[in-house]
Design a protein around this motif. Structure first.
Motif: not given
Length: 122
Positions: A102-105, A63-71, A13-17, A19-23
């Motif tokens: 990509p998940v648009i937050v 080791s990533t198979k799926v990358a969730v990007l909180l955009i 899971i990749s996100y900007s800090h 946007d921590a509430k979305y994480l």
């Protein structure tokens, strides 16, 4: 397609800090599956105090198979994400079949980026 020798199995899971509430919300949604060993996810919140954090992130990406990007605008503005996370994740998608979700937050200019090539999810 993933090769049979691939060690990619985790959700990164990749996100900007900013946007921590979305994480936190995403992790709550994943909790049942994680508890039942259906998935194993990783975010930088799993980095222990005193750990070499850059190396931890690098290993997690490998080791990533799926990358969730909180955009969000903050995600797209992050120099660290742009230089250290996205390039190896995009290479893994191209060469090893890793999945980019990509998940648009928050509204952003996502459509103008190379990430728009990947179908966004909600």
């Amino acid at each position: 397609m993933l090769s049979s020798s691939s060690t990619r199995s985790k959700v990164f899971i990749s996100y900007s800090h900013k946007d921590a509430k979305y994480l936190d919300q995403l992790v709550e949604h994943l909790a049942y599956d994680a508890r039942n060993n259906l998935i194993e996810y990783w975010s930088d919140k799993k980095i222990a105090a005193g750990a070499q954090w850059r190396e931890e992130i690098k290993r997690a990406i490998e080791s990533t198979k799926v990358a969730v990007l909180l955009i969000s605008p903050s995600f797209l503005a992050s120099e660290f994400i742009a230089e250290n996370e996205l390039p190896p994740l995009l290479r893994a998608a191209e060469k090893e079949g890793a999945i980019i979700l990509p998940v648009i937050v928050r509204p952003s200019n996502f459509e103008d980026t190379e990430l728009a090539n990947f179908q966004a999810v909600n």
